[in-house]
Design an enzyme around this catalytic site. Structure first.
Site, PDB file in Angstrom:
ATOM      1  N   GLU A  28       0.852  -1.178   0.000  1.00  0.00           N
ATOM      2  CA  GLU A  28       0.000   0.000   0.000  1.00  0.00           C
ATOM      3  C   GLU A  28       0.898   1.243   0.000  1.00  0.00           C
ATOM      4  OE1 GLU A  28      -2.777   0.334   3.247  1.00  0.00           O
ATOM      5  OE2 GLU A  28      -3.734   2.081   2.345  1.00  0.00           O
ATOM      6  N   MET A  66       0.893  -2.755   8.665  1.00  0.00           N
ATOM      7  CA  MET A  66       0.113  -2.900   7.438  1.00  0.00           C
ATOM      8  C   MET A  66      -0.824  -4.095   7.552  1.00  0.00           C
ATOM      9  SD  MET A  66      -0.608  -1.804   4.459  1.00  0.00           S
ATOM     10  CE  MET A  66      -1.900  -2.618   3.536  1.00  0.00           C
ATOM     11  N   ASN A 117      -2.258  -6.263   5.606  1.00  0.00           N
ATOM     12  CA  ASN A 117      -2.356  -7.303   4.582  1.00  0.00           C
ATOM     13  C   ASN A 117      -3.237  -8.456   5.052  1.00  0.00           C
ATOM     14  OD1 ASN A 117      -0.020  -5.943   3.296  1.00  0.00           O
ATOM     15  ND2 ASN A 117       1.020  -6.797   5.083  1.00  0.00           N
ATOM     16  N   GLU A 165      -5.007  -2.558  12.922  1.00  0.00           N
ATOM     17  CA  GLU A 165      -4.785  -3.436  11.763  1.00  0.00           C
ATOM     18  C   GLU A 165      -5.799  -4.572  11.753  1.00  0.00           C
ATOM     19  OE1 GLU A 165      -2.971  -1.932   9.772  1.00  0.00           O
ATOM     20  OE2 GLU A 165      -1.968  -0.644  11.215  1.00  0.00           O
ATOM     21  N   HIS A 205      -9.117  -3.419  10.430  1.00  0.00           N
ATOM     22  CA  HIS A 205      -9.113  -3.252   8.967  1.00  0.00           C
ATOM     23  C   HIS A 205      -9.630  -4.499   8.247  1.00  0.00           C
ATOM     24  CE1 HIS A 205      -7.564   0.587   7.773  1.00  0.00           C
ATOM     25  NE2 HIS A 205      -6.372   0.459   8.302  1.00  0.00           N
TER      26      HIS A 205
HETATM   27  N1  B3K Z   1      -2.827   1.046   5.699  1.00  0.00           N
HETATM   28  C1  B3K Z   1      -1.511   1.185   6.239  1.00  0.00           C
HETATM   29  C2  B3K Z   1      -0.816   2.418   5.825  1.00  0.00           C
HETATM   30  C3  B3K Z   1      -0.157   2.348   4.503  1.00  0.00           C
HETATM   31  C4  B3K Z   1       0.688   3.564   4.286  1.00  0.00           C
HETATM   32  C5  B3K Z   1       1.250   3.615   2.898  1.00  0.00           C
HETATM   33  N2  B3K Z   1       2.197   4.679   2.763  1.00  0.00           N
HETATM   34  C6  B3K Z   1      -1.519   1.113   7.723  1.00  0.00           C
HETATM   35  C7  B3K Z   1      -2.766   1.512   8.381  1.00  0.00           C
HETATM   36  O1  B3K Z   1      -3.282   2.595   8.251  1.00  0.00           O
HETATM   37  O2  B3K Z   1      -3.310   0.692   9.053  1.00  0.00           O
HETATM   38 ZN    ZN Z   2      -5.191   2.022   8.831  1.00  0.00          ZN
END
Ligand code: B3K
Ligand code: ZN
Length: 868
Positions: free
Chosen positions: A120, A262, A264, A297, A300
């Site tokens: 990302e 992150m 993932n 995380e 998400h």
């Molecule tokens: N989604 C990632 C952040 C990615 C940043 C890219 N430069 C972590 C988060 O917000 O949970």
């Molecule tokens: Zn986030």
């Protein structure tokens, strides 16, 4: 610059020309030459026989279509154009990449001895040519091949479905992720780790294996992360009725990572800072940070992964919402008031500052050059405030109905912010038409409030005017729908029922016009208003409170946040007055009544220690700077310091008594214990300025059995420039020089050192064996602290601080543009300083602008700042 980077606009969104149902990836891992084979099942959607794939830093080896080698393609600087394609086909692309040379830490790279990925926002294109956009969702199958001895663990998203060995001591593992996902959620890890294992049974009875991978020898620092993960899974079931959806959840901690973590799918990759903790290495703040980020995380998985973003302009759809969820998680587990205070400090400090900077943007940006530049306080934290306002307007029940409808409609798809608001609106029946403006309007609104009491008619009126100053890219502003939470108190501290037109009204007023008057009836005495309770909207409040009213609210407001807020407004008044005094050559003064008010809070045994600690914490230099158009760096620093010293001297006995009464023999991370340490260490920070401060700090350092108290002693010595500072710093470095993560706290203190030779020390610290500019954590702690939290030394009139920043930025521009781009922020605000400083900063910005390899990340910010 070789060629000027182009901006993308939200209004230009087009749906993808093709879809990819399945992607089968094979990685043959080698440090300098990893071969990536990507097999995609592609279907044409629009009337186009050409497929454009993004690619960056990848070497194309071959392309075939439906089994035949394909020669009809063109390689562009950032993409691959494949022509004359059938309407449905299997595409095989083989690329070669160099993970070891990848110092940008985006795509596939080496962190220490392990391979890992960060995709990302647009990092997948550094792995292979692909439709690297969040609205292309495919089912991923990933095979990882690597040396077995060096990389015993080969991980990717989803479930492990097969494994085997190959010649030459290599082995492979195959993973399959049943949930279609965009490429930014792809992850791969290969390495040798210690693993902490546990399991969780979801409320519907699914058994989930939980695995946390840490560097060898770090197992004793992983348990708090595991507890936090289990708490997150439980909390999301209880509060949001959301369950985990795979059989395994893995977290890998790595030392080289550009941000926090992150999400993932099924394989989170974390900055080790947000995993590793034990009482010798981590502070209470670290523990709480781990809980929040593990939660973030994990949450998400639904808000981000199951429903993802249609395009990157919609980033706040997943980030604002997920920050809101992690804030609620921390508040449900710990102290709601203390969490709210922390979040509000972030908005009022750095977020308001961003809103007032050349990078100001709405939570849903309209225009982007480098997407990584938009992972901002505005998108995340203000985005979360926007979600919180909807929660306030709809109530918990209405909000949860909205969430249900949102998932019913959009699960498994890529959605927009508008989709979310529409679900909230339709599920609750609350009209959010005007409210939507929060998504497109940037800048911080001001609410100017005036009150009038009519004793004869027993009415009390509040006149509320809203206005938003023009921002860099948006001159015209409109009236927003602002939920304005208020309460009125009688002189005896009783809440007065709010009545309008003969009816009881809710305490959240709907402010929707430029100017509105709210008239309350049956008010039998002059009330004291508590305004913007719970910080019900991310706005600046202006109301002429008297000292007495603020002191009254500090004692009588029914909610803790409002009491804290009153204390901050009271401090704020005297910070402003004293800055004026200093500018006129006068001294700093604080009336006895104000000191008494703080004494009262300190001695109030009914209050939580953590809360008292917040009341006693003055706003920091950055927050105060944000109150002024022209920042007087030195006057602000002098006032903050002098007010602290004044409070310390006047409250010496109470601070000292509190300090000694809060000593704990055992270290635990229960919230009550954290709160006590917090207050005790706040007391220490004051007492350090008094007689015997040095001895007290040394005593705490020597007797400390945990990192919180150790660092508190060192911070107090650093801030008050005590004689013991050097000895403590040396002792700490001797003890921890082998551990970069623990040394980060030491680097941060060097960065924040108020001494006039701070910059020399920082340069010496860069030679420390634990330091490396290649490691983002080290860089942020040493250099970032200097630029962001050492206003006086960084802004030294000699310009040395700026020149130093310029040198570092030019170096990082080539090695790691994302880190460079975060670091540059304080320089973008140069117009807030006096002419001499402006000129000096501008020189550095111009030098960057003139670089012929200037990365998009810095290009976007530097050009905005210079044109502002
Ligand atoms: N989604 C990632 C952040 C990615 C940043 C890219 N430069 C972590 C988060 O917000 O949970
Ligand atoms: Zn986030």
């Amino acid at each position: 610059m070789a060629h000027t980077p182009q901006a993308k606009y939200r209004k230009d969104y087009q749906s993808p020309s093709h879809t990819i149902s399945d992607l089968d990836l094979t990685f043959d891992l080698h440090d300098k030459a990893t071969l990536v084979t990507a097999v995609s099942q592609v279907k044409q959607q629009l009337d186009s026989t050409t497929l454009n794939l993004e690619g960056d830093n990848v070497e194309l080896k071959s392309i075939s279509v439906n089994g035949e080698e394909w020669s009809d393609y063109t390689i562009h600087p950032a993409s691959l154009e494949i022509a004359n394609l059938p309407s449905e086909f299997e595409l095989v692309i083989v690329t070669l990449i160099d993970p070891e040379a990848n110092s940008a830490l985006e795509g596939l790279y080496k962190s220490g001895g392990a391979f890992c990925t960060q995709c990302e926002a647009e990092g997948f294109r550094r792995i292979t040519y692909y439709m690297d956009r969040p609205d292309v969702l495919a089912k991923f199958t990933t095979t990882v091949i690597a040396d077995k001895a060096q990389y015993p663990f080969l991980l990717s998203n989803g479930n492990r479905v097969d494994e085997g060995e190959v010649e030459g001591g290599r082995h492979w593992v195959k993973w399959q992720d049943p949930h279609p996902k965009p490429a930014y959620l792809f992850a791969l890890v290969a390495g040798d780790f210690d693993v902490l294992r546990d399991k969780y049974t979801t409320k519907s009875g699914r058994d989930v294996a939980l695995e946390i991978f840490v560097d060898k020898g770090n197992l004793d620092r992983a348990s708090h992360a595991m507890v936090s993960l289990i708490n997150s899974m439980k909390w999301d079931e209880e509060r949001f009725d959301l369950e985990y959806d795979l059989d395994i959840y893995m977290i890998v901690a790595v030392d080289f990572f550009n941000m926090g973590a992150m999400e993932n799918k099924g394989l989170n990759i974390f900055n080790s800072k947000f995993v590793l903790a034990n009482n010798q290495t981590a502070t209470d703040a670290d523990y709480l940070g781990i809980e929040a980020v593990i939660g973030h995380e994990y949450f998400h998985n639904w808000t981000g992964n199951r429903v993802t973003c249609r395009d990157w302009f919609q980033l706040s759809l997943k980030e604002g919402l997920t920050v809101f969820r992690d804030q609620e998680f921390s508040s449900d587990l710990g102290s709601r008031a203390v969490n709210r205070i922390g979040n509000v400090r972030t908005i009022r400090g750095p977020q308001f500052a961003e809103d007032a900077s050349p990078m100001s943007h709405p939570i849903r940006p309209e225009k982007v050059i480098e997407m990584n530049n938009f992972y901002t306080l505005t998108v995340y934290e203000k985005g979360s405030e926007v979600i919180r306002m909807m929660h306030t307007l709809l109530g918990e029940v209405g909000f949860q109905k909205g969430m249900k409808l949102y998932f019913e409609r959009h699960d498994g798809t890529a959605a927009t912010c508008e989709d979310f608001v529409a679900a909230m609106e339709q599920a609750s029946g609350v009209d959010l038409t005007q409210f939507r403006l929060w998504y497109s309007q940037s800048g911080t609104p001001t609410l100017r409030v005036e009150s009038d009491y009519d004793a004869e008619n027993k009415t009390y009126s509040l006149t509320v005017e809203q206005s938003t100053e023009a921002t860099h890219e948006q001159k015209e502003k409109q009236a927003l729908h602002i939920p304005f939470d208020i309460e009125l108190y009688s002189a005896s501290g009783e809440p007065i029922t709010l009545q309008c037109n003969g009816e009881k009204v809710h305490n959240v007023l709907d402010v929707k016009q430029d100017k509105q008057i709210f008239v309350f009836e049956n008010v039998t005495e002059q009330p004291i208003p508590s305004l913007l309770r719970e910080f019900s909207a991310p706005v600046k409040l202006e109301y002429d409170y008297s000292d007495d009213e603020l002191i009254f609210l500090m004692v009588n407001a029914r909610n803790e946040f409002a009491r804290w807020d009153a204390s901050q407004m009271l401090l704020g008044k005297y910070i402003r007055t004293n800055i004026d005094n200093i500018q006129q050559g006068k001294g700093v003064e604080l009336p006895e009544s104000v000191i008494d008010a703080f004494r009262g809070v300190l001695l109030n045994e009914e209050l939580e220690p953590a809360f008292i600690s917040e009341v006693l914490s003055l706003p920091n230099h950055n927050e105060v700077s944000g109150w002024f158009k022209q920042v007087d760096v030195d006057a602000i620093a002098t006032v903050l310091k002098e007010m602290k010293v004044t409070l310390a001297q006047n409250l010496n006995d109470e601070l000292s008594a509190t300090y000694h009464s809060l000593k704990q023999d055992e270290y635990t991370i229960e919230h009550a214990a954290i709160g006590k340490r917090s207050l005790r260490n706040t007391c220490l920070a004051f007492l350090a300025n008094n007689e015997n401060g040095d001895a007290l700090v040394v005593e705490q350092y020597n007797s400390s059995n945990n990192m919180t108290d150790t660092i508190a002693a060192m911070s107090a010595a650093n801030a008050a420039q005590l004689p013991c500072r050097e000895t403590l710093m040396q002792d700490y470095s001797d003890k921890w020089k082998h551990d970069g993560l623990v040394m980060d706290k030491w680097f941060a203190l060097q960065g924040m050192n108020p001494a006039s030779n701070a910059l020399d020390n920082i340069k010496v610290s860069m030679e420390h064996s634990a330091f490396s500019l290649k490691n983002p954590n080290r860089t942020r702690n040493l250099i970032g602290s200097f630029l962001n939290f050492n206003a006086v030394q960084f802004h030294a009139k000699s310009g040395e601080g700026y020149q130093f920043a310029g040198e570092i930025l030019r170096e990082l521009n080539s090695s790691n543009p994302q880190v460079a781009s975060r670091l540059i922020d304080p320089l973008l605000k140069y117009r807030r300083y006096d002419q001499q400083r402006q000129d000096l900063i501008k020189v550095e910005l111009e030098k960057l602008k003139a670089m012929d390899n200037l990365a998009k990340d810095l290009f976007e910010k530097v050009t905005k700042a210079l044109e502002a």
